[in-house]
Design a protein around this motif. Structure first.
Motif, PDB file in Angstrom:
ATOM      1  N   SER A  89     -15.101  -1.551   1.371  1.00  0.00           N
ATOM      2  CA  SER A  89     -14.405  -1.860   2.623  1.00  0.00           C
ATOM      3  C   SER A  89     -14.405  -0.613   3.500  1.00  0.00           C
ATOM      4  O   SER A  89     -14.160   0.483   3.022  1.00  0.00           O
ATOM      5  CB  SER A  89     -12.967  -2.270   2.315  1.00  0.00           C
TER       6      SER A  89
ATOM      7  N   LEU B  30      -9.957  10.634  10.258  1.00  0.00           N
ATOM      8  CA  LEU B  30      -9.852   9.501   9.350  1.00  0.00           C
ATOM      9  C   LEU B  30     -10.926   9.758   8.312  1.00  0.00           C
ATOM     10  O   LEU B  30     -12.106   9.642   8.584  1.00  0.00           O
ATOM     11  CB  LEU B  30     -10.105   8.193  10.107  1.00  0.00           C
ATOM     12  N   GLU B  31     -10.476  10.138   7.105  1.00  0.00           N
ATOM     13  CA  GLU B  31     -11.416  10.634   6.098  1.00  0.00           C
ATOM     14  C   GLU B  31     -11.711   9.560   5.058  1.00  0.00           C
ATOM     15  O   GLU B  31     -10.807   8.831   4.647  1.00  0.00           O
ATOM     16  CB  GLU B  31     -10.779  11.856   5.435  1.00  0.00           C
ATOM     17  N   GLY B  32     -12.953   9.482   4.616  1.00  0.00           N
ATOM     18  CA  GLY B  32     -13.308   8.583   3.528  1.00  0.00           C
ATOM     19  C   GLY B  32     -13.272   7.123   3.956  1.00  0.00           C
ATOM     20  O   GLY B  32     -13.060   6.794   5.111  1.00  0.00           O
ATOM     21  N   ARG B  33     -13.475   6.249   2.965  1.00  0.00           N
ATOM     22  CA  ARG B  33     -13.399   4.821   3.277  1.00  0.00           C
ATOM     23  C   ARG B  33     -12.799   4.072   2.093  1.00  0.00           C
ATOM     24  O   ARG B  33     -12.552   4.652   1.045  1.00  0.00           O
ATOM     25  CB  ARG B  33     -14.772   4.275   3.654  1.00  0.00           C
ATOM     26  N   GLY B  34     -12.582   2.773   2.295  1.00  0.00           N
ATOM     27  CA  GLY B  34     -12.015   1.956   1.231  1.00  0.00           C
ATOM     28  C   GLY B  34     -10.675   2.511   0.790  1.00  0.00           C
ATOM     29  O   GLY B  34      -9.910   3.048   1.590  1.00  0.00           O
ATOM     30  N   PRO B  35     -10.391   2.397  -0.523  1.00  0.00           N
ATOM     31  CA  PRO B  35      -9.075   2.827  -1.011  1.00  0.00           C
ATOM     32  C   PRO B  35      -8.863   4.334  -0.874  1.00  0.00           C
ATOM     33  O   PRO B  35      -7.742   4.805  -1.011  1.00  0.00           O
ATOM     34  CB  PRO B  35      -9.081   2.425  -2.490  1.00  0.00           C
ATOM     35  N   HIS B  36      -9.936   5.082  -0.634  1.00  0.00           N
ATOM     36  CA  HIS B  36      -9.814   6.543  -0.586  1.00  0.00           C
ATOM     37  C   HIS B  36      -9.553   7.055   0.824  1.00  0.00           C
ATOM     38  O   HIS B  36      -9.445   8.259   1.033  1.00  0.00           O
ATOM     39  CB  HIS B  36     -11.073   7.191  -1.143  1.00  0.00           C
TER      40      HIS B  36
ATOM     41  N   VAL C 285      -6.105  13.161   7.669  1.00  0.00           N
ATOM     42  CA  VAL C 285      -5.799  14.573   7.428  1.00  0.00           C
ATOM     43  C   VAL C 285      -6.290  15.417   8.589  1.00  0.00           C
ATOM     44  O   VAL C 285      -7.261  15.048   9.250  1.00  0.00           O
ATOM     45  CB  VAL C 285      -6.492  15.151   6.172  1.00  0.00           C
TER      46      VAL C 285
ATOM     47  N   SER D 181     -17.489  12.243   5.632  1.00  0.00           N
ATOM     48  CA  SER D 181     -16.671  11.726   4.533  1.00  0.00           C
ATOM     49  C   SER D 181     -16.818  10.220   4.363  1.00  0.00           C
ATOM     50  O   SER D 181     -16.410   9.663   3.360  1.00  0.00           O
ATOM     51  CB  SER D 181     -15.196  12.080   4.754  1.00  0.00           C
TER      52      SER D 181
ATOM     53  N   LEU E 203      -2.599   3.795   8.217  1.00  0.00           N
ATOM     54  CA  LEU E 203      -4.011   3.911   8.604  1.00  0.00           C
ATOM     55  C   LEU E 203      -4.342   3.147   9.891  1.00  0.00           C
ATOM     56  O   LEU E 203      -5.418   2.569  10.016  1.00  0.00           O
ATOM     57  CB  LEU E 203      -4.915   3.450   7.445  1.00  0.00           C
TER      58      LEU E 203
ATOM     59  N   ARG F 229     -18.876   6.895  12.042  1.00  0.00           N
ATOM     60  CA  ARG F 229     -18.523   6.198  10.821  1.00  0.00           C
ATOM     61  C   ARG F 229     -19.017   4.760  10.938  1.00  0.00           C
ATOM     62  O   ARG F 229     -18.909   4.165  12.003  1.00  0.00           O
ATOM     63  CB  ARG F 229     -16.995   6.187  10.637  1.00  0.00           C
TER      64      ARG F 229
ATOM     65  N   ARG G 244      -8.094  -4.930  -2.657  1.00  0.00           N
ATOM     66  CA  ARG G 244      -7.461  -4.159  -3.740  1.00  0.00           C
ATOM     67  C   ARG G 244      -6.399  -5.011  -4.420  1.00  0.00           C
ATOM     68  O   ARG G 244      -6.226  -4.951  -5.642  1.00  0.00           O
ATOM     69  CB  ARG G 244      -6.838  -2.880  -3.190  1.00  0.00           C
TER      70      ARG G 244
ATOM     71  N   GLU H 194     -15.145  13.458   9.750  1.00  0.00           N
ATOM     72  CA  GLU H 194     -14.890  12.016   9.640  1.00  0.00           C
ATOM     73  C   GLU H 194     -16.144  11.267   9.225  1.00  0.00           C
ATOM     74  O   GLU H 194     -16.116  10.383   8.379  1.00  0.00           O
ATOM     75  CB  GLU H 194     -14.517  11.438  11.014  1.00  0.00           C
TER      76      GLU H 194
ATOM     77  N   ASP I 174      -3.152   2.192  -6.842  1.00  0.00           N
ATOM     78  CA  ASP I 174      -3.692   3.390  -6.184  1.00  0.00           C
ATOM     79  C   ASP I 174      -2.981   3.660  -4.852  1.00  0.00           C
ATOM     80  O   ASP I 174      -3.523   4.296  -3.957  1.00  0.00           O
ATOM     81  CB  ASP I 174      -5.206   3.256  -5.969  1.00  0.00           C
ATOM     82  N   ALA I 175      -1.740   3.175  -4.737  1.00  0.00           N
ATOM     83  CA  ALA I 175      -1.015   3.350  -3.475  1.00  0.00           C
ATOM     84  C   ALA I 175      -0.681   4.816  -3.204  1.00  0.00           C
ATOM     85  O   ALA I 175      -0.646   5.259  -2.074  1.00  0.00           O
ATOM     86  CB  ALA I 175       0.265   2.523  -3.478  1.00  0.00           C
TER      87      ALA I 175
ATOM     88  N   ALA J 154     -13.430  -3.825  -2.524  1.00  0.00           N
ATOM     89  CA  ALA J 154     -12.383  -2.850  -2.221  1.00  0.00           C
ATOM     90  C   ALA J 154     -12.991  -1.473  -1.968  1.00  0.00           C
ATOM     91  O   ALA J 154     -12.642  -0.786  -1.021  1.00  0.00           O
ATOM     92  CB  ALA J 154     -11.374  -2.788  -3.360  1.00  0.00           C
ATOM     93  N   GLU J 155     -13.944  -1.086  -2.833  1.00  0.00           N
ATOM     94  CA  GLU J 155     -14.567   0.226  -2.695  1.00  0.00           C
ATOM     95  C   GLU J 155     -15.376   0.323  -1.407  1.00  0.00           C
ATOM     96  O   GLU J 155     -15.432   1.367  -0.777  1.00  0.00           O
ATOM     97  CB  GLU J 155     -15.516   0.503  -3.876  1.00  0.00           C
TER      98      GLU J 155
ATOM     99  N   GLU K  95       0.820  -1.212   0.000  1.00  0.00           N
ATOM    100  CA  GLU K  95       0.000   0.000   0.000  1.00  0.00           C
ATOM    101  C   GLU K  95       0.858   1.268   0.000  1.00  0.00           C
ATOM    102  O   GLU K  95       0.341   2.373   0.153  1.00  0.00           O
ATOM    103  CB  GLU K  95      -0.916  -0.023   1.240  1.00  0.00           C
TER     104      GLU K  95
END
Ligand SMILES: Cc1cc2nc3c(=O)[nH]c(=O)nc-3n(C[C@H](O)[C@H](O)[C@H](O)COP(=O)(O)O)c2cc1C
Ligand code: SF4
Ligand code: SF4
Ligand code: SF4
Ligand code: SF4
Ligand code: FES
Lengths: 363, 491
Positions: free
Chosen positions: B414, A176-182, A186, B28, A157, B268, B426, B25, A135-136, B411-412, A105
């Motif tokens: 998770s 901890l923003e977003g989820r999955g690969p994103h 920040v 998002s 993470l 979350r 991934r 958090e 997407d690392a 992956a998306e 990753e």
């Protein structure tokens, strides 16, 4: 009393359990990772931090527990009577595979030569990334504050920093923003730390196991950090008296950074911005290292403490004689302890005879 | 809903007197809190993908005219594939194909509470047996949870009844498992049936508060349930209890029961470590009974006929390359061939692969068409029964593409919390994409190690279940993976 989640339970009784086939004992409810360590069984962890609530995210510490359909995280599982725990080759091992995943990753898991638990683990387990995920690459992050840098590429993470901001410092300035690969870490909305509730205490930095969050003034120091010598000391900036380690570069004999350990009394490894980052005065060329007294020529001249004290005392007495004691006010430093402040007010009231005494700590 | 800009997010935080970072958090985490309400959401789930979703997406993007157009995971309308949501409106127009099964009677449509009562509704609730009897009947019926995990319902209810009050009941209406449309059919056609099941559960558990966690994309179900709850309140069926709807915001993982609890508590949607299970420590730390919509919809019938006499049935969502995709009630040991031929009007093309129960159930070859679809029988085929979302793929749709799309989905979706799921999925997606280009990203042996770690060490069912389709493909289409080298053990 020990703490389990949100509840305090009375001092636990000792229970017997089995660890890798050997009889073992521990206070009931102790985390497996600690109980095992006391019996000489070292279970690697990455996302665990004793200052924080169990999280169980990295899965590096999973162990076999009889009766459980799948391995359980030793950092979040508590010892119970009769538990049968296996960490050895009698159960499947996943650490190397999980380390391979973490390596996959990162474009560069070890960008700064800073202490890095992932890199250490990879070395120990001879783990290599089979590929780097397409997407690392994570958005680089540049912060205009002068103390803390953040290198998203080194981040695993583990969420320790964010949990520190929420559970200990309660600034919640990191997300901890977003989820999955994103997903990424920040400061809120990706702003500068300076535009959030951050007080630059550096606590989140101290929780980071990979050096993804790091001391900015270390940038450009090519020397890998792990050779630093630690000198135990006490922060002099205020009466809390936080215990600190001055991390000294053995070659230059200069302080490179300040750290603190969770078992240190009075601050449990936590510091404020002054204790953590404001040590540059130590090596500053303008720092006063000996008493100075202004001479007839109007310039400051080095002298002895005895002489300096005498000059100060004479000056104060002269003011008192000419204008009365109420012409004197005493302002003590926030860096003094309670006892020192007591002595200052005593000096003010009995020796000088003024009630005008104040500590800037009060503001 | 949406889009919650940073300014709005901060305003929410200030208003609620919580830290801005904590609101950020949460915001998002959810896909639809950042999307304008009029956005066009094109389903790119596997069935839609197979039936031309990429073309639909391209077409919509071309005609967008400033309105955001995005590809989203399964919208739960696979019987209409390819589908999209324009704002709240489903395209193409919603139609239903269902049979009149003895347990759920989905061929019927209850427009009002009176309709439902005319069909025998609320008789069971009015005359509810003692809790011990209910547990006995549930056990005798053999009912297992139809949300996907298949846990015996009688045992779950019994466990909750052992825990102290107050207790909560939560209905899992987050239906997001690709290929699964059954809960939507129940909620849109017979909302009162699910609510009767829910009220039985609440009465059983002595719960004063019940929640329905509904996925945001189900606008019609939301309207139907809102109206039905109002009617029930006016009719006095809710005296002394409160039934509340909680609407999700676009995160498949919130269907996992502990992620759902986190989401309901305003965080979350990241799954909790288990144990403890929700029956002990659930919503707000209290014992909580969580059941799927369909599971609850069968309960009135079970208590009416008695567990022994209840025909052991479930709702099968059948979609893909069949003439009459829809939602059909049939015995749990029905075969794929009977579902496809007798209910769904037969296949439209030669069948290449079948997914029997949602993304994580696995992939079957046509040779499995005559296997009964019970959990035990499917175990021999190395797949799971899952949510009974049967997706039929034609021979022209490459299994490698199906597999890659499935791993991309995992992956998306998770939540990212644990290493094996966040990175493993991934990694598998990357491996498949490379394979499609004739390149080898990783040996077969190492891939199996990764899959083992995912299955064993992931926190929740998403990561634990994700290896199923990969392993099934290794077994049934070994030639596709020959470039990766020898398997480490007999597949
Ligand atoms: C990734 C994931 C997604 C899930 N999604 C759903 C869902 O959309 N609906 C559902 O009822 N159960 C879903 N489940 C299963 C729930 O965790 C839970 O087992 C179920 O709601 C319990 O109800 P049941 O016993 O009636 O099936 C999901 C599980 C996982 C691991
Ligand atoms: S430096 Fe301190 S105040 Fe700033 S984000 Fe980190 S923990 Fe919070
Ligand atoms: S920045 Fe450091 S502490 Fe924070 S999640 Fe990344 S690796 Fe963990
Ligand atoms: S100034 Fe900060 S770090 Fe130093 S002792 Fe006081 S609180 Fe601790
Ligand atoms: S398995 Fe996946 S979805 Fe489940 S907790 Fe781990 S990362 Fe989140
Ligand atoms: S240290 Fe236990 S899961 Fe990370």
């Amino acid at each position: 009393m020990i703490r389990v989640g949100d509840t305090m339970i009375p001092m636990a009784r000792t229970v017997a359990f089995t660890l890798d086939g050997q009889p073992a004992s521990a206070p009931e409810g102790e985390l497996l990772v600690h109980a095992a360590a006391r019996h000489g069984v070292f279970i690697p962890t990455l996302c665990h931090d004793d200052k924080l609530e169990p999280y169980g995210g990295c899965r590096m510490c999973v162990v076999g527990v009889e009766g459980s359909p799948r391995p359980l995280p030793a950092c979040a599982t508590r010892v119970a009577e009769g538990m049968v725990v296996s960490t050895d080759s009698s159960v499947p091992q996943y650490q190397r595979t999980l380390t391979e995943m973490l390596l996959a990753e990162h474009l560069n898991p070890d960008p700064g030569g800073r202490p890095n638990e992932l890199v250490d683990l990879a070395e120990e387990l001879a783990a290599e990334a089979p590929f780097i995920l397409p997407d690392a690459k994570r958005e680089p992050y540049d912060d205009r504050n002068r103390f803390m840098g953040y290198d998203p590429d080194a981040c695993i993470l583990c969420n320790r920093c964010v949990r520190y901001t929420q559970e200990v410092m309660q600034c919640s300035a990191l997300s901890l923003e977003g989820r999955g690969p994103h997903a990424r870490i920040v400061p809120t909305h990706g702003y500068s730390w300076l535009d959030t509730e951050c007080e630059l205490c550096g606590g989140c930095l101290s929780a980071c196991p990979t050096g993804a969050i790091y001391e900015k003034f270390e940038e450009g120091t090519e020397r890998p950090e792990r050779t630093l010598e630690k000198v135990k000391s006490t922060c002099t900036f205020c009466g809390v008296g936080c215990q600190i380690d001055l991390n000294v570069d053995p070659e230059t004999q200069r302080i490179v950074k300040v750290t603190s350990e969770p078992h240190y009394v009075s601050n449990e490894g936590n510091l404020c911005v002054k204790g953590r980052f404001a040590f540059n005065f130590v090596h500053h060329p303008d720092r006063l290292t000996e008493p100075l007294v202004r001479g007839e020529d109007g310039e400051l001249h080095p002298t002895t403490w005895e002489h300096a004290f005498r000059v100060a005392a004479e000056g104060l007495l002269r003011v008192k004689e000419e204008h009365g004691p109420q012409a004197i006010g005493v302002l003590s430093s926030a860096r003094l302890t309670m006892e020192e402040n007591f002595l200052i007010q005593k000096l003010a009231r009995t020796a000088l005879g003024t009630n005008s005494v104040h500590s800037c700590e009060a503001t | 809903m949406g889009p919650l800009t940073p300014e709005l997010s901060d305003a929410v935080a200030d208003h609620m007197n919580i830290r801005r970072g904590e609101v950020h958090e949460v915001v998002s985490f959810y896909s639809f809190l950042r999307v304008p309400v009029d956005a066009v959401r094109v389903c790119i789930g596997p069935v839609c993908d197979c039936l031309g979703a990429k073309d639909v997406l391209a077409r919509e993007q071309e005609q967008a005219n400033g309105v955001p157009v995005l590809g989203v995971e399964c919208l739960g309308h696979c019987d209409l594939a390819p589908v999209l949501l324009r704002g709240d409106t489903v395209e193409p127009e919603v139609t239903y194909r269902a049979n009149d099964g003895p347990s759920t009677g989905l061929a019927g449509w209850d427009e009002t509470l009176a309709d439902y009562e005319a069909r025998g509704g609320f008789e069971v609730l009015r005359d509810l047996p003692a809790p011990e009897r209910i547990v006995e009947e549930l056990k005798a019926s053999g009912l297992t949870g139809y949300g996907g995990a298949g846990f015996p319902t009688g045992i779950k209810w019994e466990a909750v009844a052992r825990e102290p009050h107050p207790r909560y009941v939560v209905v899992n209406a987050d239906e997001g498992e690709p290929g699964t449309i059954k809960d939507r059919y129940v909620m849109e056609r017979r909302p009162y049936l699910m609510l009767e099941g829910m009220l039985i559960a609440m009465r059983f558990a002595g719960a004063e508060h019940g929640f329905v966690y509904l996925r945001e994309e189900y606008g019609t179900a939301r309207a139907r349930l809102t109206q039905a709850i109002d009617e029930l309140r006016q009719a006095g069926h809710l005296d002394g209890v409160a039934v509340e709807m909680v609407v999700g915001a676009g995160a498949y993982i919130c269907g996992e029961e502990t992620a759902m609890l986190e989401s309901m508590e305003g965080r979350r949607g990241m799954p909790r470590l288990k144990p403890p299970f929700p029956s002990e420590v659930g919503y707000l730390g209290r014992p909580t009974l969580i059941n799927n919509v369909e599971t609850l919809a069968h309960i009135p019938a079970i208590l009416r006929t008695g567990g022994e006499a209840w025909p052991h049935v479930r709702l099968w969502s059948v979609s893909g390359a069949v003439r009459e995709p829809g939602c059909y009630e049939a015995p749990v040991d029905v075969t794929l061939r009977r579902l496809i031929d007798e209910h769904a009007g037969g296949a439209t093309e030669e069948i290449g692969a079948i997914v029997p129960g949602g993304a994580a159930s696995g992939i079957l070859p046509p040779a499995a068409l005559d296997a009964p679809l019970t959990r035990d029988a499917l175990r021999e085929w190395d797949v799971g029964a899952g949510s009974a979302g049967v997706q039929v793929f034609p021979k022209s749709y490459s299994p490698l593409r199906l597999l890659a799309e499935t791993m991309r989905f995992f992956a998306e979706e998770s939540c990212q919390k644990c290493t094996p799921c966040r990175i493993g999925n991934r990694g598998m997606h990357h491996l498949l994409q490379e394979l499609e280009r004739g390149r080898v990203a990783m040996s077969r042996e190492q891939a199996e190690e990764w899959l083992d770690a995912m299955a064993a060490t992931s926190i929740c069912g998403l990561g634990q279940g994700a290896p199923f389709p990969m392993r099934a493909a290794f077994r049934y289409w070994p030639e596709l993976f020959a470039p990766l080298g020898e398997p480490s053990r007999m597949a």
